[in-house]
Design an enzyme around this catalytic site. Structure first.
Site, PDB file in Angstrom:
ATOM      1  N   HIS A  25      57.739  56.824  51.547  1.00 51.86           N
ATOM      2  CA  HIS A  25      56.585  56.902  51.019  1.00 51.86           C
ATOM      3  C   HIS A  25      55.861  55.580  50.847  1.00 51.86           C
ATOM      4  O   HIS A  25      54.721  55.496  51.200  1.00 51.86           O
ATOM      5  CB  HIS A  25      56.095  57.865  50.027  1.00 51.86           C
ATOM      6  CG  HIS A  25      56.300  59.216  50.225  1.00 51.86           C
ATOM      7  ND1 HIS A  25      55.590  60.269  50.515  1.00 51.86           N
ATOM      8  CD2 HIS A  25      57.635  59.903  50.266  1.00 51.86           C
ATOM      9  CE1 HIS A  25      56.191  61.365  50.745  1.00 51.86           C
ATOM     10  NE2 HIS A  25      57.468  61.339  50.910  1.00 51.86           N
ATOM     11  N   ASP A 121      48.815  58.843  48.967  1.00 50.43           N
ATOM     12  CA  ASP A 121      49.687  59.701  49.418  1.00 50.43           C
ATOM     13  C   ASP A 121      49.117  61.114  49.256  1.00 50.43           C
ATOM     14  O   ASP A 121      48.600  61.644  48.296  1.00 50.43           O
ATOM     15  CB  ASP A 121      51.164  59.564  48.691  1.00 50.43           C
ATOM     16  CG  ASP A 121      52.225  60.328  49.592  1.00 50.43           C
ATOM     17  OD1 ASP A 121      52.994  59.581  50.200  1.00 50.43           O
ATOM     18  OD2 ASP A 121      52.185  61.413  49.866  1.00 50.43           O
TER      19      ASP A 121
END
Ligand code: UDP
Length: 463
Positions: A25, A121
């Site tokens: 991520h 995110d």
């Protein structure tokens, strides 16, 4: 790498980005930050102390730690990924207040640029209500494929149909009526216990808050997932931007582990397309018996290989001690961690045996390298199926770790006729991707519209 100089904006305009602190991520978020910086924006990265990015690799960004600063706070996390997930990722309600206060401070105290928006995110779903309460636009970065996210949005339906609990082998090979690309065993392999599973609840919240965000940025490109776009626009009716990050910048500078570059002189000596690159990502683990099957499969294939064995990859082992002395022979090299995209771009690499994490998949597609897919869980079985049955740029090892099947799959993809077709399709897909970066191409236009869209945000600041 693509030309990044076309649209540029006033450097006085700032974007705040907030990654989930896992390698898969952090990489795309930092790649996105660099792309946006190259377009003229100022960048602030919010990060947890757990797996904090290496600020010295980004002297042009501002870094601000957030959320897990207080050792007395029970959301404080520093030990490992599971502790982090339990304390902060799964229980985001507790983070809302702290995040709002810290964000407010940041928004009101900065005088080095006008903040335009927040990009988090997608899994940081709680940030949507915080952004809403401050009237700050929030875009999400979704670090998996469009296809995976469509399946994720259907988890409650798939659970109601009982698919997550199937165990009968006769059923597992059948196609999923709702997603005929998938077999039922792909759904089981996602590893969810059903919609009440904490991961499924996290995904449910993610999906809900993606729908009310100011837009979704995907690390992908139109030509790769063309058949999914209509469904995405239907399920997520906000602006959507598809940008293949690895084509603009590699992820090497955000690596959490030390990069071993000693493999390059060795790769330089190997014939073109002769080496199998093997890596199963930053989180997945195998048992010792599976490690042995992988090693035997590699040796039995008689193809040269470069194998990344991350410390901790083998449950209960520190590195290679479970392998009998001399087993690996002279045919390949084993390393701990490499700059993956640079390796994939090397002319000696002929194929990539991967766990089908989305970053690895896209990096392979970007370099035109065919894949052997051995997914662990979550989105990986979905990506593996897509690569093998939709894009047809890889083969899926569907039956786990078995040395004969492994050796056969390696020989197939590296040397034989079926492999040749897969190799050709991989090159053709890369050519389509490269064309999409040219002016008027889908990726070029998507990035330009993202830059224009963000530039036009008019956040009024904190009153
Ligand atoms: N990676 C790397 N060096 C390695 C192996 C992996 O830099 O030796 C990077 C890879 O380039 C990718 C990331 O780690 O960007 C892994 O992300 P992915 O989504 O593929 O899998 P995850 O680790 O999240 O399971």
């Amino acid at each position: 790498m693509a030309d990044q100089t076309r649209t540029s904006v006033n450097r006085n305009q700032r974007i705040i980005l907030f990654p989930i602190p896992f390698q898969g991520h952090i990489n795309p978020m930092l790649q996105l930050a660099n792309i946006l910086y190259s377009k003229g924006f100022n960048i602030t990265i919010l990060h947890t102390n757990f797996n904090a990015p290496k600020a010295s690799n980004y002297p042009h960004f501002t870094f601000q730690s957030i959320l897990d600063n207080d050792p007395e706070n029970k959301s404080s996390v520093s030990r490992d990924i599971h502790t982090f997930a339990q304390n902060l990722l799964f229980k985001q309600d507790g983070a809302e207040l702290a995040f709002r206060e810290e964000l407010k401070l940041l928004l009101s105290s900065r005088n080095d640029g006008h903040v335009l928006c927040l990009i988090t995110d997608a899994l940081w779903h709680f940030t949507q209500s915080v952004a809403d309460s401050l009237n700050l636009p929030r875009l999400v970065l979704r670090t998996s494929s469009l296809f995976c996210t469509i399946v994720y949005a259907s988890i409650p339906v798939l659970d109601d149909l009982g698919y997550f609990k199937l165990s009968d082998n006769n059923h597992l090979e059948k196609l999923v009526p709702e997603f005929p690309v998938l077999k039922l065993k792909d759904i089981v392999k996602m590893g969810l216990k059903g919609k009440k599973d904490p991961v499924a609840e996290l995904i449910g919240n993610m999906v809900k808050n993606m729908k009310t965000s100011s837009g979704i940025i995907w690390n992908s490109f139109k030509e790769l997932e063309e058949s999914e776009i209509e469904t995405i626009l239907d399920k997520f009716p906000v602006p959507n931007f598809l940008i293949p990050f690895p084509k603009y910048i590699t992820a090497a500078s955000s690596s959490l582990l030390e990069l071993d570059r000693t493999c390059f002189p060795w790769l330089d000596q190997q014939p073109p397309n002769s080496v199998l690159y093997v890596s199963f990502g930053s989180i997945g683990q195998v048992e010792v018996k599976d490690h042995l099957e992988i090693a035997h499969g590699l040796v039995d294939s008689k193809q040269p290989f470069l194998w990344v064995v991350r410390p901790g990859f083998v449950n209960g082992s520190t590195w290679l001690e479970a392998l009998p002395d001399g087993l690996m022979g002279e045919g390949g090299r084993v390393v701990k961690w490499v700059p993956q995209q640079e390796v994939l771009a090397h002319k000696a690499i002929g194929a990539f045996w991967t766990h089908s994490g989305w970053n690895s998949t896209l990096e392979s597609v970007c370099e035109g390298v065919p894949m052997i897919c051995s997914p662990f869980r979550s989105d990986q079985p979905l990506d593996a199926r897509y690569v093998s049955d939709v894009s047809k740029v890889g083969v899926y090892l569907e039956n786990g770790w078995q040395r004969d099947e492994i050796a056969n799959a390696i020989r197939k993809i590296m040397t034989n006729k079926v492999g040749e077709e897969i190799r050709e399709r991989s090159k053709a897909l890369k050519q389509k991707l490269d064309a999409s970066l040219d002016k008027g191409g889908s990726s070029y236009e998507s990035l330009e519209s993202l830059v224009t869209y963000i530039s036009n945000f008019n956040f009024g600041g904190i009153i």
